[in-house]
Write an enzyme that holds these catalytic residues in place. Sequence first.
Site, PDB file in Angstrom:
ATOM      1  N   ARG A 151      72.526  15.233 101.520  1.00  0.00           N
ATOM      2  CA  ARG A 151      71.659  15.230 102.709  1.00  0.00           C
ATOM      3  C   ARG A 151      70.579  16.306 102.612  1.00  0.00           C
ATOM      4  O   ARG A 151      69.654  16.328 103.411  1.00  0.00           O
ATOM      5  CB  ARG A 151      72.482  15.448 103.974  1.00  0.00           C
ATOM      6  CG  ARG A 151      73.522  14.373 104.249  1.00  0.00           C
ATOM      7  CD  ARG A 151      74.528  14.823 105.286  1.00  0.00           C
ATOM      8  NE  ARG A 151      73.936  15.093 106.553  1.00  0.00           N
ATOM      9  CZ  ARG A 151      73.810  14.177 107.543  1.00  0.00           C
ATOM     10  NH1 ARG A 151      74.236  12.946 107.332  1.00  0.00           N
ATOM     11  NH2 ARG A 151      73.261  14.464 108.697  1.00  0.00           N
TER      12      ARG A 151
ATOM     13  N   HIS B  54      34.036   3.194  96.435  1.00  0.00           N
ATOM     14  CA  HIS B  54      33.367   3.765  97.616  1.00  0.00           C
ATOM     15  C   HIS B  54      33.607   5.265  97.745  1.00  0.00           C
ATOM     16  O   HIS B  54      33.575   5.799  98.848  1.00  0.00           O
ATOM     17  CB  HIS B  54      33.838   3.019  98.868  1.00  0.00           C
ATOM     18  CG  HIS B  54      33.470   1.571  98.845  1.00  0.00           C
ATOM     19  ND1 HIS B  54      32.185   1.118  99.001  1.00  0.00           N
ATOM     20  CD2 HIS B  54      34.218   0.466  98.603  1.00  0.00           C
ATOM     21  CE1 HIS B  54      32.146  -0.200  98.888  1.00  0.00           C
ATOM     22  NE2 HIS B  54      33.373  -0.629  98.655  1.00  0.00           N
TER      23      HIS B  54
ATOM     24  N   GLU C 136      54.490   2.617  97.507  1.00  0.00           N
ATOM     25  CA  GLU C 136      55.881   3.027  97.253  1.00  0.00           C
ATOM     26  C   GLU C 136      56.007   3.612  95.853  1.00  0.00           C
ATOM     27  O   GLU C 136      56.687   4.627  95.660  1.00  0.00           O
ATOM     28  CB  GLU C 136      56.827   1.844  97.435  1.00  0.00           C
ATOM     29  CG  GLU C 136      58.286   2.150  97.168  1.00  0.00           C
ATOM     30  CD  GLU C 136      58.836   3.285  98.024  1.00  0.00           C
ATOM     31  OE1 GLU C 136      58.156   3.702  98.979  1.00  0.00           O
ATOM     32  OE2 GLU C 136      59.925   3.782  97.717  1.00  0.00           O
TER      33      GLU C 136
ATOM     34  N   LYS D 174      57.436   7.430  95.242  1.00  0.00           N
ATOM     35  CA  LYS D 174      58.579   7.672  94.354  1.00  0.00           C
ATOM     36  C   LYS D 174      58.237   8.752  93.336  1.00  0.00           C
ATOM     37  O   LYS D 174      58.990   9.691  93.111  1.00  0.00           O
ATOM     38  CB  LYS D 174      58.981   6.379  93.631  1.00  0.00           C
ATOM     39  CG  LYS D 174      59.684   5.382  94.498  1.00  0.00           C
ATOM     40  CD  LYS D 174      61.149   5.663  94.715  1.00  0.00           C
ATOM     41  CE  LYS D 174      61.560   6.388  95.926  1.00  0.00           C
ATOM     42  NZ  LYS D 174      61.076   6.077  97.219  1.00  0.00           N
TER      43      LYS D 174
ATOM     44  N   ASN E 265      73.901  20.292 114.485  1.00  0.00           N
ATOM     45  CA  ASN E 265      72.846  19.552 113.777  1.00  0.00           C
ATOM     46  C   ASN E 265      71.882  19.047 114.844  1.00  0.00           C
ATOM     47  O   ASN E 265      72.294  18.411 115.801  1.00  0.00           O
ATOM     48  CB  ASN E 265      73.433  18.363 112.998  1.00  0.00           C
ATOM     49  CG  ASN E 265      72.357  17.638 112.208  1.00  0.00           C
ATOM     50  OD1 ASN E 265      71.249  18.159 112.040  1.00  0.00           O
ATOM     51  ND2 ASN E 265      72.667  16.439 111.747  1.00  0.00           N
ATOM     52  N   GLY E 266      70.597  19.394 114.706  1.00  0.00           N
ATOM     53  CA  GLY E 266      69.605  18.955 115.692  1.00  0.00           C
ATOM     54  C   GLY E 266      68.695  20.106 116.046  1.00  0.00           C
ATOM     55  O   GLY E 266      68.638  21.119 115.342  1.00  0.00           O
TER      56      GLY E 266
ATOM     57  N   LYS F 238      67.609  13.576 103.020  1.00  0.00           N
ATOM     58  CA  LYS F 238      67.838  12.131 102.993  1.00  0.00           C
ATOM     59  C   LYS F 238      67.491  11.502 104.338  1.00  0.00           C
ATOM     60  O   LYS F 238      66.995  10.394 104.400  1.00  0.00           O
ATOM     61  CB  LYS F 238      69.305  11.829 102.659  1.00  0.00           C
ATOM     62  CG  LYS F 238      69.613  10.343 102.525  1.00  0.00           C
ATOM     63  CD  LYS F 238      68.779   9.682 101.445  1.00  0.00           C
ATOM     64  CE  LYS F 238      69.000   8.197 101.357  1.00  0.00           C
ATOM     65  NZ  LYS F 238      68.021   7.517 100.475  1.00  0.00           N
TER      66      LYS F 238
ATOM     67  N   TRP G  15      70.061  22.596 106.956  1.00  0.00           N
ATOM     68  CA  TRP G  15      68.711  22.336 106.460  1.00  0.00           C
ATOM     69  C   TRP G  15      67.797  23.019 107.473  1.00  0.00           C
ATOM     70  O   TRP G  15      67.635  22.522 108.593  1.00  0.00           O
ATOM     71  CB  TRP G  15      68.455  20.829 106.393  1.00  0.00           C
ATOM     72  CG  TRP G  15      67.220  20.439 105.661  1.00  0.00           C
ATOM     73  CD1 TRP G  15      66.971  20.627 104.333  1.00  0.00           C
ATOM     74  CD2 TRP G  15      66.055  19.803 106.181  1.00  0.00           C
ATOM     75  NE1 TRP G  15      65.739  20.138 103.983  1.00  0.00           N
ATOM     76  CE2 TRP G  15      65.145  19.617 105.107  1.00  0.00           C
ATOM     77  CE3 TRP G  15      65.688  19.345 107.425  1.00  0.00           C
ATOM     78  CZ2 TRP G  15      63.899  19.015 105.263  1.00  0.00           C
ATOM     79  CZ3 TRP G  15      64.445  18.725 107.580  1.00  0.00           C
ATOM     80  CH2 TRP G  15      63.569  18.591 106.506  1.00  0.00           C
TER      81      TRP G  15
ATOM     82  N   CYS H 296      71.110  18.677 108.198  1.00  0.00           N
ATOM     83  CA  CYS H 296      72.374  19.416 108.287  1.00  0.00           C
ATOM     84  C   CYS H 296      73.541  18.432 108.217  1.00  0.00           C
ATOM     85  O   CYS H 296      73.428  17.272 108.571  1.00  0.00           O
ATOM     86  CB  CYS H 296      72.454  20.155 109.625  1.00  0.00           C
ATOM     87  SG  CYS H 296      71.098  21.278 109.871  1.00  0.00           S
TER      88      CYS H 296
ATOM     89  N   GLU I  44      57.739  12.283  95.089  1.00  0.00           N
ATOM     90  CA  GLU I  44      58.871  12.975  95.713  1.00  0.00           C
ATOM     91  C   GLU I  44      59.907  13.447  94.715  1.00  0.00           C
ATOM     92  O   GLU I  44      60.645  14.373  95.011  1.00  0.00           O
ATOM     93  CB  GLU I  44      59.494  12.142  96.818  1.00  0.00           C
ATOM     94  CG  GLU I  44      60.095  10.842  96.453  1.00  0.00           C
ATOM     95  CD  GLU I  44      60.687  10.158  97.687  1.00  0.00           C
ATOM     96  OE1 GLU I  44      60.782   8.934  97.658  1.00  0.00           O
ATOM     97  OE2 GLU I  44      61.070  10.827  98.654  1.00  0.00           O
TER      98      GLU I  44
HETATM   99  C1  AGP Z   1      62.003   7.693 100.675  1.00  0.00           C
HETATM  100  O1  AGP Z   1      62.169   7.829  99.255  1.00  0.00           O
HETATM  101  C2  AGP Z   1      61.928   9.020 101.351  1.00  0.00           C
HETATM  102  N1  AGP Z   1      63.110   9.740 101.103  1.00  0.00           N
HETATM  103  C3  AGP Z   1      61.486   8.981 102.790  1.00  0.00           C
HETATM  104  O2  AGP Z   1      60.125   8.637 102.782  1.00  0.00           O
HETATM  105  C4  AGP Z   1      62.204   7.977 103.732  1.00  0.00           C
HETATM  106  O3  AGP Z   1      61.854   6.652 103.395  1.00  0.00           O
HETATM  107  C5  AGP Z   1      61.712   8.247 105.158  1.00  0.00           C
HETATM  108  O4  AGP Z   1      62.065   9.564 105.504  1.00  0.00           O
HETATM  109  C6  AGP Z   1      62.288   7.271 106.187  1.00  0.00           C
HETATM  110  O5  AGP Z   1      63.689   7.377 106.210  1.00  0.00           O
HETATM  111  P1  AGP Z   1      64.541   6.217 106.947  1.00  0.00           P
HETATM  112  O6  AGP Z   1      64.247   4.943 106.203  1.00  0.00           O
HETATM  113  O7  AGP Z   1      65.953   6.653 106.831  1.00  0.00           O
HETATM  114  O8  AGP Z   1      64.052   6.149 108.360  1.00  0.00           O
END
Ligand code: AGP
Length: 612
Positions: free
Chosen positions: A27, A507, A484, A488, A102-103, A607, A76, A2, A491
Site C-alpha cells: 500500500r 501545433h 496509459e 506506466k 488511517n485518513g 496503491k 503514509w 496507511c 510511475e
Molecule cells: C495506476 O498505475 C496508478 N497507480 C494510479 O494512477 C491509479 O490508477 C489511480 O490512483 C486511481 O486508483 P483507483 O483506480 O484505485 O481509483
Amino acid sequence: MCGIIGFAGRDEAAPFLLDGLARMEYRGYDSAGIAVRSETLGLQVNKTKGRLQVLSDLIHGGADMKGNLGIGHTRWATHGEPNDINAHPHVSEDGKIALVHNGIIENYAEIKEQLMKYGVKFQSETDSEVVAQLLGYHYKECGSMLEAVGRVLRRIEGAYALGIICADYPNTLIAARKDSPLVLGYSEKGNFIASDVTAIIKHTRDVVYMDDGEIAILTPDSIDVFDDEMNLQSKEHSVIDWDVSAAEKGGYPHFMLKEIYEQPEAIRKTLSPRIREGKLVLDDFHMSKEYLQEISRIFIVACGSSYHVGMVSKYNWERMLRRPVEVCLASEFRYSDPLVDDKTLVIFISQSGETLDTMAALRESKRLGGRTLAIVNVVGSSIAREADDVLYTWAGPEIAVATTKAYSTQLVLMDLIGLYLADLLGTVSKEEYQTILQAVEALPEQMEAELKGLENVSYFASRYFNHDSIFFIGRNLDYAMGLEGSLKLKEISYIHSEAYASGELKHGTISLIEPGTLVVALGTYGPLFDKAMSNVVEVKARGAEVLALTVEEQLEKMQKVADSVVVVPGTHPVVQPSLGILPLQLFAYYVALQRGCDIDKPRNLAKSVTVE
Ligand code: AGP
C-alpha cells in the site's frame, strides 16, 4: 496509503500484527509501529521510521512484546514528516490508550489548540495524535472507553479508520470507520481488524466490511458492531475466495510482472459470468431501457489509469451509443459545479474503490440527483457500497502499485457495458453486436498468445532505458491508450514522458523533438493508420528515434518509416486497445528494471490514494 491491523485473541498478538503489516507493505508507507497490551507489562508501544524490517529488528520479530491484544500501523505521511514520533500508534498523555488511524482529521488543529489550553502535551505533528489525546481526555472525564469513543467520534470531522486499545481493558479492541475502509476478520485464533483483507487472508476468509459511522467492539470470542447511536447491527458476512498465493508473487520477480501475465485469466473472470450463449448478461446492472432513453448526459469520472480507461471508453461509447460521453478527472469534477441532475448517468471507475477524489465526486453526483454506477475491483469497498449500482471487475487482488490487470479488466468491462447499452438503445446492428462480442470473447486467448511473442520488448527497453524524455503519440483510441502507456513508464521508471495526440503535435509540442528524441508511435487504430504513418515521418524528419506499435497486417508499411516496430494481434477497433496496452506495460516494466527502480513500490506512490 496507511495500513491498519488489530488482533484480539488467545495467542501472542505481535506476530499477527507484524505479519499483517508485511502483507500490506504494497500500500506504500514510510514508517510502522505496533502496540500490544499484556496483564503484566500493560501497554507496550514500538514504532520506527522506515521499512517494516526496521521495526521487526527493533522488537526481535515481536518477541519483546507480550500480550494477546494489539494494533499495528504502516503510515503514509499526510500531516507531519516521516519519523519515529509521527509514526503510529499514538498514545494518550497518561499512557493508557493507544490508537492507529488511517485518513485525515480535518478539524484537528482547533481540537489540538483546545486540548493544549487544557494542558495536554503533544508529541507529534500529526492529526492522528489529536484523536488519541482527545480520547484520553474524555476517558479521564467519563471513565468509560465506549462513551469516550462516542464523544470523540461526534467531535472529529474528516476521514478515519481507527484501531484502539486501552490498558484498562484486557481483551477489548475498539474499531471505528468513516470514509476509510476497515474490515473485521473472524477466526478461531481470535478476531481481527484490517485495512484490507490481504492482511488477514492467511488467518481467515470470514469477514465483515464496516460501514461509515460504525463502531466495532472485538474480544477474542466476539465482535459486536454498533451504528453511530450505539444500536447493535447485524452485519452480512463475506467469504473471501482469493487463495493466499494470489497475494504472493507466484514465482515472478515482481507483482507487476505477475499481474501483467495474469491479465488473460483476469479477463476471463470478468467475462465468464456475463456472456451466455452469445448474449451479454449483466445481472448486476439495473437500468431499464426506458430509464436509459431518458438519460441526457453521461459522465465517466476517475483518476489515473482508471481515468485512462474512461478516455478509451469515450471513443468507443460515443461510436456505439451515438450519445455524448464526458470523461472527467475526479479531482476536477467535484469542484466544477458539474452539470448533474436526475437525467445524468455518472460512472465511477476505481480499482481500489477507496480513492477519495473519486469517492467525493460520487457523493457530489448523488447530492445533485445523478444516477451513479461504480466499476470497481475491490468487493465491498466504499465506492462500491455507496454507488447506486456496482459492477465488479473481478481481477483479484492487485498488489503492484502500478495497475495492469485492473486496468485491462476495467477496459473490457466498459466495452461490455457500452455494447449492452447500445443493444438496449438499438444503436448497434445485431451483426455489429455479435462481431464486437466475439472480439471480446477472443481476447483472453489472443492476449495469451501475444504475451508469448513480446520478447523483443525487453530488448527495446535495454536500448532506450537511458532516455530522459519519451513521447507516446497516437490518434483516437491509440492516443487514449498512449496515456496509459506513458503513465506506466513515468510511475515506475521515473522517466518523464508525455502522451500526445499526434495530429496536435505540429501545433507546438513538435518543437521539443530533436535528434535522438524517442517517440513511441502508436498505429494500431486501423481507420487512422495512414495518418499515424505520416506522423512517424513528421517526427523522423526532426531527428526522432521511432519505436512504432502496430498490427500484423500493417507491419510491412510501418517498417518502411519507423526505426523499430512491435507487432500486436489485430482485432475489432473497440477492443484493440486491450491488445495494444500489453507491450506498453512490458516496456515500462523492463525500462524500470534496467534502471533498478522499485517496481512494485515506486517512490512517492501509494496503491490507493485515500487523501485529497
Ligand atoms: C495506476 O498505475 C496508478 N497507480 C494510479 O494512477 C491509479 O490508477 C489511480 O490512483 C486511481 O486508483 P483507483 O483506480 O484505485 O481509483
